[in-house]
Design an enzyme around this catalytic site. Sequence first.
Site, mmCIF file in Angstrom:
data_model
loop_
_atom_site.group_PDB
_atom_site.id
_atom_site.type_symbol
_atom_site.label_atom_id
_atom_site.label_comp_id
_atom_site.label_asym_id
_atom_site.label_seq_id
_atom_site.Cartn_x
_atom_site.Cartn_y
_atom_site.Cartn_z
ATOM 1 N N HIS A 1 0.831 -1.205 0.000
ATOM 2 C CA HIS A 1 0.000 0.000 0.000
ATOM 3 C C HIS A 1 0.867 1.258 0.000
ATOM 4 O O HIS A 1 0.668 2.164 -0.811
ATOM 5 C CB HIS A 1 -0.921 -0.015 1.229
ATOM 6 C CG HIS A 1 -1.778 1.186 1.370
ATOM 7 N ND1 HIS A 1 -3.118 1.172 1.107
ATOM 8 C CD2 HIS A 1 -1.492 2.457 1.745
ATOM 9 C CE1 HIS A 1 -3.615 2.372 1.316
ATOM 10 N NE2 HIS A 1 -2.642 3.171 1.712
ATOM 11 N N GLU A 2 1.839 1.296 0.903
ATOM 12 C CA GLU A 2 2.702 2.479 0.991
ATOM 13 C C GLU A 2 3.590 2.609 -0.243
ATOM 14 O O GLU A 2 3.876 3.714 -0.694
ATOM 15 C CB GLU A 2 3.540 2.431 2.265
ATOM 16 C CG GLU A 2 2.719 2.456 3.543
ATOM 17 C CD GLU A 2 1.698 3.578 3.603
ATOM 18 O OE1 GLU A 2 2.005 4.703 3.151
ATOM 19 O OE2 GLU A 2 0.579 3.330 4.087
ATOM 20 N N HIS B 1 1.766 4.442 -2.992
ATOM 21 C CA HIS B 1 1.912 5.896 -2.846
ATOM 22 C C HIS B 1 3.277 6.338 -3.370
ATOM 23 O O HIS B 1 3.392 7.302 -4.135
ATOM 24 C CB HIS B 1 1.809 6.310 -1.370
ATOM 25 C CG HIS B 1 0.462 6.176 -0.771
ATOM 26 N ND1 HIS B 1 -0.635 6.874 -1.206
ATOM 27 C CD2 HIS B 1 0.028 5.423 0.274
ATOM 28 C CE1 HIS B 1 -1.679 6.568 -0.467
ATOM 29 N NE2 HIS B 1 -1.297 5.683 0.438
#
Length: 149
Positions: A64-65, A68
Amino acid sequence: MKLTDYVKQVSLEDFCRPFIHHVQWNRRLRSTGGRFFPKDGHLDFNPKVYQELGLDVFRKIVRHELCHYHLYFQGKGYQHKDRDFKELLKAVDGLRFVPSLPNSNSKPIKLYRCQSCQQTYQRKRRIDTRRYRCGLCRGKLLLINQPED
């Protein structure tokens, strides 16, 4: 394995792109599994997620990170609301939300009942029953359950 090495490995395996910035644990994170800082490109991760939910969930949070991270440096939409982010997150099987952690700091719920109208009130904090009354009928409140402290 060190955290930085693990994130670099996940980045290469799942995104086929290198991760070249800094990664660190951040114990102060409470409601999130990780955080991306666009200003300098580093990532923070919550160590409790890894300790309590295991490596499988933690890997999905790393993905998820990294969504980004990689989208930001590609100049694409890297925020949760952006289509690019949602599509990439789905493609790499990342988590949208962190599963709730067992919270050791949560206060037990105290249950009060009005003696006149039987209205119940749930509170985390203690109520002074000599001072406060029922909001509906002004009847006297009684503590029903005494949680173990």
